[in-house]
Design a protein around this motif. Structure first.
Motif, PDB file in Angstrom:
ATOM      1  N   THR A   1     -24.743 -17.720  96.696  1.00 58.37           N
ATOM      2  CA  THR A   1     -23.889 -16.848  97.655  1.00 58.37           C
ATOM      3  C   THR A   1     -22.916 -18.144  98.328  1.00 58.37           C
ATOM      4  O   THR A   1     -21.686 -18.345  98.609  1.00 58.37           O
ATOM      5  CB  THR A   1     -24.611 -16.229  98.746  1.00 58.37           C
ATOM      6  N   ALA A   2     -23.892 -19.057  98.766  1.00 62.23           N
ATOM      7  CA  ALA A   2     -23.201 -20.219  99.516  1.00 62.23           C
ATOM      8  C   ALA A   2     -22.251 -21.043  98.337  1.00 62.23           C
ATOM      9  O   ALA A   2     -21.096 -21.531  98.610  1.00 62.23           O
ATOM     10  CB  ALA A   2     -24.221 -21.349 100.083  1.00 62.23           C
ATOM     11  N   LEU A   3     -22.600 -21.219  97.330  1.00 64.46           N
ATOM     12  CA  LEU A   3     -21.822 -21.922  96.360  1.00 64.46           C
ATOM     13  C   LEU A   3     -20.608 -20.926  95.836  1.00 64.46           C
ATOM     14  O   LEU A   3     -19.433 -21.684  96.111  1.00 64.46           O
ATOM     15  CB  LEU A   3     -22.769 -21.983  94.875  1.00 64.46           C
ATOM     16  N   GLY A   4     -20.708 -19.935  95.968  1.00 67.01           N
ATOM     17  CA  GLY A   4     -19.363 -18.886  95.729  1.00 67.01           C
ATOM     18  C   GLY A   4     -18.558 -19.303  96.943  1.00 67.01           C
ATOM     19  O   GLY A   4     -17.127 -19.358  96.791  1.00 67.01           O
ATOM     20  N   ALA A   5     -19.038 -19.135  98.220  1.00 69.45           N
ATOM     21  CA  ALA A   5     -18.026 -19.309  99.376  1.00 69.45           C
ATOM     22  C   ALA A   5     -17.303 -20.644  99.374  1.00 69.45           C
ATOM     23  O   ALA A   5     -16.272 -20.847  99.657  1.00 69.45           O
ATOM     24  CB  ALA A   5     -18.962 -19.097 100.520  1.00 69.45           C
ATOM     25  N   ALA A   6     -18.223 -21.882  98.648  1.00 72.40           N
ATOM     26  CA  ALA A   6     -17.776 -22.915  98.784  1.00 72.40           C
ATOM     27  C   ALA A   6     -16.527 -23.144  97.646  1.00 72.40           C
ATOM     28  O   ALA A   6     -15.697 -23.740  97.929  1.00 72.40           O
ATOM     29  CB  ALA A   6     -18.863 -24.181  98.490  1.00 72.40           C
ATOM     30  N   LEU A   7     -16.786 -22.422  96.630  1.00 69.16           N
ATOM     31  CA  LEU A   7     -15.857 -22.532  95.467  1.00 69.16           C
ATOM     32  C   LEU A   7     -14.647 -21.910  96.159  1.00 69.16           C
ATOM     33  O   LEU A   7     -13.443 -21.954  95.754  1.00 69.16           O
ATOM     34  CB  LEU A   7     -16.494 -22.153  94.236  1.00 69.16           C
ATOM     35  N   ALA A   8     -14.707 -20.788  96.596  1.00 65.28           N
ATOM     36  CA  ALA A   8     -13.611 -19.941  97.062  1.00 65.28           C
ATOM     37  C   ALA A   8     -12.753 -20.686  97.968  1.00 65.28           C
ATOM     38  O   ALA A   8     -11.550 -20.494  97.865  1.00 65.28           O
ATOM     39  CB  ALA A   8     -14.038 -18.822  97.988  1.00 65.28           C
ATOM     40  N   LYS A   9     -13.129 -21.741  98.714  1.00 67.42           N
ATOM     41  CA  LYS A   9     -12.246 -22.510  99.619  1.00 67.42           C
ATOM     42  C   LYS A   9     -11.325 -23.350  98.537  1.00 67.42           C
ATOM     43  O   LYS A   9     -10.411 -23.523  99.072  1.00 67.42           O
ATOM     44  CB  LYS A   9     -13.087 -23.293 100.454  1.00 67.42           C
ATOM     45  N   VAL A  10     -12.010 -23.883  97.315  1.00 65.07           N
ATOM     46  CA  VAL A  10     -11.090 -24.818  96.729  1.00 65.07           C
ATOM     47  C   VAL A  10     -10.457 -24.361  95.757  1.00 65.07           C
ATOM     48  O   VAL A  10      -9.270 -24.661  95.046  1.00 65.07           O
ATOM     49  CB  VAL A  10     -12.081 -26.176  96.257  1.00 65.07           C
ATOM     50  N   ALA A  11     -11.054 -23.179  95.100  1.00 62.03           N
ATOM     51  CA  ALA A  11     -10.392 -22.402  93.825  1.00 62.03           C
ATOM     52  C   ALA A  11     -10.740 -20.938  94.137  1.00 62.03           C
ATOM     53  O   ALA A  11     -11.592 -20.362  93.984  1.00 62.03           O
ATOM     54  CB  ALA A  11     -11.045 -22.980  92.524  1.00 62.03           C
ATOM     55  N   PRO A  12      -9.344 -20.164  94.825  1.00 64.40           N
ATOM     56  CA  PRO A  12      -9.745 -18.787  95.162  1.00 64.40           C
ATOM     57  C   PRO A  12     -10.121 -18.073  94.221  1.00 64.40           C
ATOM     58  O   PRO A  12     -10.652 -16.739  94.510  1.00 64.40           O
ATOM     59  CB  PRO A  12      -8.355 -18.796  95.852  1.00 64.40           C
ATOM     60  N   SER A  13      -9.696 -18.193  93.000  1.00 64.88           N
ATOM     61  CA  SER A  13     -10.031 -17.101  91.890  1.00 64.88           C
ATOM     62  C   SER A  13     -11.278 -17.505  91.101  1.00 64.88           C
ATOM     63  O   SER A  13     -11.381 -16.949  90.115  1.00 64.88           O
ATOM     64  CB  SER A  13      -8.727 -17.130  90.792  1.00 64.88           C
ATOM     65  N   ALA A  14     -12.082 -18.318  91.857  1.00 65.42           N
ATOM     66  CA  ALA A  14     -13.165 -18.664  90.956  1.00 65.42           C
ATOM     67  C   ALA A  14     -14.307 -17.484  91.468  1.00 65.42           C
ATOM     68  O   ALA A  14     -14.409 -16.966  92.366  1.00 65.42           O
ATOM     69  CB  ALA A  14     -13.648 -19.920  91.366  1.00 65.42           C
ATOM     70  N   ARG A  15     -15.226 -17.262  90.340  1.00 67.29           N
ATOM     71  CA  ARG A  15     -16.135 -16.092  90.478  1.00 67.29           C
ATOM     72  C   ARG A  15     -17.411 -16.724  89.623  1.00 67.29           C
ATOM     73  O   ARG A  15     -17.501 -17.249  88.835  1.00 67.29           O
ATOM     74  CB  ARG A  15     -15.746 -14.948  89.578  1.00 67.29           C
ATOM     75  N   VAL A  16     -18.516 -16.681  90.603  1.00 65.25           N
ATOM     76  CA  VAL A  16     -19.782 -17.037  90.116  1.00 65.25           C
ATOM     77  C   VAL A  16     -20.587 -16.186  89.497  1.00 65.25           C
ATOM     78  O   VAL A  16     -20.829 -14.857  90.196  1.00 65.25           O
ATOM     79  CB  VAL A  16     -20.482 -17.880  91.278  1.00 65.25           C
ATOM     80  N   ASP A  17     -20.843 -16.205  88.226  1.00 63.64           N
ATOM     81  CA  ASP A  17     -21.827 -15.310  87.642  1.00 63.64           C
ATOM     82  C   ASP A  17     -23.330 -15.953  87.285  1.00 63.64           C
ATOM     83  O   ASP A  17     -23.487 -16.656  86.420  1.00 63.64           O
ATOM     84  CB  ASP A  17     -21.157 -14.924  86.180  1.00 63.64           C
ATOM     85  N   ALA A  18     -24.239 -15.372  88.108  1.00 63.99           N
ATOM     86  CA  ALA A  18     -25.389 -16.172  87.945  1.00 63.99           C
ATOM     87  C   ALA A  18     -26.414 -15.352  86.905  1.00 63.99           C
ATOM     88  O   ALA A  18     -27.641 -15.917  86.730  1.00 63.99           O
ATOM     89  CB  ALA A  18     -26.047 -16.121  89.434  1.00 63.99           C
ATOM     90  N   HIS A  19     -26.062 -14.633  86.112  1.00 62.45           N
ATOM     91  CA  HIS A  19     -26.684 -13.884  85.189  1.00 62.45           C
ATOM     92  C   HIS A  19     -28.108 -13.251  85.523  1.00 62.45           C
ATOM     93  O   HIS A  19     -28.458 -12.206  84.923  1.00 62.45           O
ATOM     94  CB  HIS A  19     -27.353 -14.992  83.942  1.00 62.45           C
ATOM     95  N   GLU A  20     -28.721 -13.621  86.675  1.00 65.39           N
ATOM     96  CA  GLU A  20     -29.936 -12.824  87.104  1.00 65.39           C
ATOM     97  C   GLU A  20     -29.997 -11.552  87.176  1.00 65.39           C
ATOM     98  O   GLU A  20     -30.941 -10.909  86.841  1.00 65.39           O
ATOM     99  CB  GLU A  20     -30.515 -13.701  88.245  1.00 65.39           C
ATOM    100  N   ARG A  21     -28.910 -11.037  87.831  1.00 64.27           N
ATOM    101  CA  ARG A  21     -28.998  -9.482  88.066  1.00 64.27           C
ATOM    102  C   ARG A  21     -28.862  -8.808  86.731  1.00 64.27           C
ATOM    103  O   ARG A  21     -29.854  -8.017  86.635  1.00 64.27           O
ATOM    104  CB  ARG A  21     -27.720  -9.368  88.956  1.00 64.27           C
ATOM    105  N   TRP A  22     -28.061  -8.937  85.807  1.00 65.51           N
ATOM    106  CA  TRP A  22     -28.047  -8.253  84.637  1.00 65.51           C
ATOM    107  C   TRP A  22     -29.351  -8.705  83.765  1.00 65.51           C
ATOM    108  O   TRP A  22     -29.826  -7.759  83.139  1.00 65.51           O
ATOM    109  CB  TRP A  22     -26.712  -8.176  83.996  1.00 65.51           C
ATOM    110  N   LEU A  23     -29.380  -9.997  83.838  1.00 66.17           N
ATOM    111  CA  LEU A  23     -30.822 -10.284  83.005  1.00 66.17           C
ATOM    112  C   LEU A  23     -32.295  -9.518  83.442  1.00 66.17           C
ATOM    113  O   LEU A  23     -32.850  -9.254  82.726  1.00 66.17           O
ATOM    114  CB  LEU A  23     -30.890 -12.045  83.184  1.00 66.17           C
ATOM    115  N   ALA A  24     -32.351  -9.398  84.734  1.00 76.04           N
ATOM    116  CA  ALA A  24     -33.408  -8.747  85.259  1.00 76.04           C
ATOM    117  C   ALA A  24     -33.551  -7.386  84.730  1.00 76.04           C
ATOM    118  O   ALA A  24     -34.574  -6.882  84.412  1.00 76.04           O
ATOM    119  CB  ALA A  24     -33.561  -8.738  86.811  1.00 76.04           C
ATOM    120  N   ASP A  25     -32.299  -6.752  84.947  1.00 74.31           N
ATOM    121  CA  ASP A  25     -32.479  -5.378  84.462  1.00 74.31           C
ATOM    122  C   ASP A  25     -32.653  -5.131  82.882  1.00 74.31           C
ATOM    123  O   ASP A  25     -33.025  -4.203  82.448  1.00 74.31           O
ATOM    124  CB  ASP A  25     -31.039  -4.667  84.642  1.00 74.31           C
TER     125      ASP A  25
END
Lengths: 247, 291
Positions: free
Chosen positions: B130-154
């Motif tokens: 979450t913190a990484l996503g917020a930091a990236l949003a400041k320098v690259a507004p269209s960046a999206r972080v996909d951590a795989h874990e959510r869909w991988l867990a399911d």
């Protein structure tokens, strides 16, 4: 050797086919078992060869109480009982040789022992040329001789025969009777169930006579036959087969 | 248990269909095993591969702006603790990822494709996504972080369920096989009851009589299992051909790895032993009813 005390037997919930049967056969005794059809001869034999258990009373075979004996104790007893069935009960898919060899194999005999004893005995009962024949190709008399050879091959302690000479000619009947007598002289307790009064009258031995399931004539004890013509001798090696099925 | 006296007829004593029934059972059990073991290995591979990585998508449609955002995001990622490496996927790599879904040659230069940054995580404390996503949003507004874990867990939960179902199927097939063998043994005993009674009356021990049956049934089990395994091998071959035609990309790998395939060789041994021991047990039980 064999002792019955007030033995009764019934099949299922039917009437008793044997009632209050009591007798004792001593080791080495020879008896005929007589009686009309339905008198209970086969049932008495079944009790003696441990195919059935009595409904009541006590039976002791070779010192073992059959009524209370554990199941696993019975095979050893059975290996010491030779049985000649009225309907032969040969295994149709086995040759005459293999039928006769079966008790030896069950008793743990080696292949060489089986070969020697079986061939010698089959030669002796006149089936030298029919060793490889299946029962279905044998005559009634030949089947009977195979059945007798199978019953005596390991020289049992007790020999039970149901109409053993019913399908053979007089000469073969005398020969087979001689075999039973020789076995009896070697110590085998022998009981022959028969309708053949000629056979019964041929030697003086005690009779067990059944009438409607009741024993009406008791055996006097050991009375082995010893005045018989010295017809045919047993094979030389035959006594050596003794003990193969002892354990 | 090893001493054998031949007193049964040489023809089959179990019915002609039993080897074929066992073949079908082994085929089904093998199939269920393949699915269960294959999924287990796939799940492990996925988990090992994806748990230590994440993907950053930069979805700005303007190429110049997208390139600037990618550069800024890479700079941010490189200075973030817990990240071992970060690199932009080349356009060829991105096209290769899309082609199985859109078809070969259909991903042209006019198609707006997001930039992908493959991020490898370092061993140690997990990265705060979450913190990484917020930091990236400041320098690259269209960046999206996909951590795989959510869909991988399911997906892992789904795979575990399928694995359990596979295990239950193997168990049920085993139970059904045991029941069929018991019926076949009883039928064989009934057919040859006279023979068994005579041998029994001659003083054969129960174990000797059961031995004659068990060795016959051992061979039946092995024979049936080999037939079933051969059918399964043929099925695997067909799947392999189909898998190759699909270029192995649209669907996940359909063929399990060689070590899983090799584990199927245990089936004839298991089927043989199961058949032998079941027959022995059934005969011993039936003989116990005799005097």
């Amino acid at each position: 050797m064999i002792r019955f005390d007030n033995v009764g037997m019934r099949y299922g919930s039917g009437d008793e086919v044997l009632r209050d049967v009591s007798f004792e056969l001593l080791r080495g005794s020879f008896h005929f078992l007589t009686g009309r059809s339905g008198a209970g001869k086969s049932s008495l034999l079944k009790l003696m060869y441990l195919s059935e258990r009595p409904s009541r009373g006590l039976i002791s075979m070779m010192g073992v109480d059959i009524v209370t004996a554990k199941r696993k104790a019975l095979p050893r007893l059975r290996r010491n009982i030779g049985v000649v069935f009225q309907d032969y009960r040969l295994l149709d898919h086995l040759s005459a040789y293999d039928n006769v060899a079966l008790p030896l194999r069950i008793g743990g005999a080696t292949r060489a022992e089986v070969r020697d004893y079986v061939e010698e005995l089959l030669v002796w009962v006149g089936l030298k040329d029919r060793m490889k024949s299946l029962p279905s190709t044998l005559s009634g008399g030949e089947k009977q001789r195979v059945a007798i050879a199978r019953a005596v091959i390991n020289r049992p302690t007790v020999l039970l025969a149901d109409e053993p000479t019913g399908n053979v000619d007089d000469e073969m009947a005398a020969r087979l009777l001689r075999l039973f007598i020789e076995l009896n002289r070697l110590g085998t307790t022998t009981v022959i169930a028969t309708h053949d009064m000629g056979l019964v009258d041929s030697i003086e031995v005690p009779r067990l006579h059944l009438e409607a399931g009741k024993l009406v004539q008791l055996p006097p004890g050991i009375d082995p036959p010893n005045d018989l013509p010295n017809a045919l001798r047993l094979p030389e090696a035959f006594p050596q087969a003794v003990g193969l099925a002892r354990d | 248990m090893l001493r054998q006296i031949r007193f049964l007829p040489s023809e089959n004593i179990h019915g002609r269909l039993l080897p074929w029934v066992i073949a079908v059972m082994v085929f089904l059990a093998g199939l269920a095993m393949l699915i269960a073991l294959g999924l287990q290995m796939t799940a492990r591979t996925w988990h090992q591969g994806l748990a230590q990585s994440l993907t950053v998508q930069v979805i700005n449609a303007d190429k110049a702006a997208r390139d600037r955002e990618v550069a800024a995001a890479l700079a941010e990622l490189h200075k973030t603790p817990g990240i071992a490496a970060a690199a932009e996927e080349t356009s060829d790599q991105v096209v290769a990822l899309l082609e199985p879904w859109l078809g070969k040659g259909n991903v042209g230069p006019d198609l707006p494709i997001p930039a992908l940054i493959d991020v490898k995580l370092a061993d140690g404390p997990p990265v705060d996504v979450t913190a990484l996503g917020a930091a990236l949003a400041k320098v690259a507004p269209s960046a999206r972080v996909d951590a795989h874990e959510r869909w991988l867990a399911d997906l892992l939960v789904l795979m575990r369920i399928v694995q359990w179902i596979g295990g239950v199927i193997v168990g049920l097939v085993g139970l059904a096989t045991v029941a069929i063998i018991i019926f076949a043994t009883r039928a064989g005993l009934a057919t040859h009851r006279e023979t068994v009674e005579i041998v029994h009356m001659m003083g054969a021990k129960d174990s000797t009589i059961a031995g004659a049956f068990q060795w016959r049934f051992l061979w039946v089990g092995v024979k049936g299992a080999i037939i079933g395994l051969a059918a399964l091998a043929a099925g695997i071959g067909v799947v392999h051909v189909i898998n190759q035609r699909l270029e192995g990309a649209l669907l996940p790998q359909l063929l399990p790895p060689p070590e899983v395939l090799a584990s199927l060789l245990v089936l004839p041994v298991v089927a043989g032993l199961l058949t032998m021991l079941t027959a022995r047990f059934a005969v011993m039980r039936a003989l116990a009813d005799m005097n």
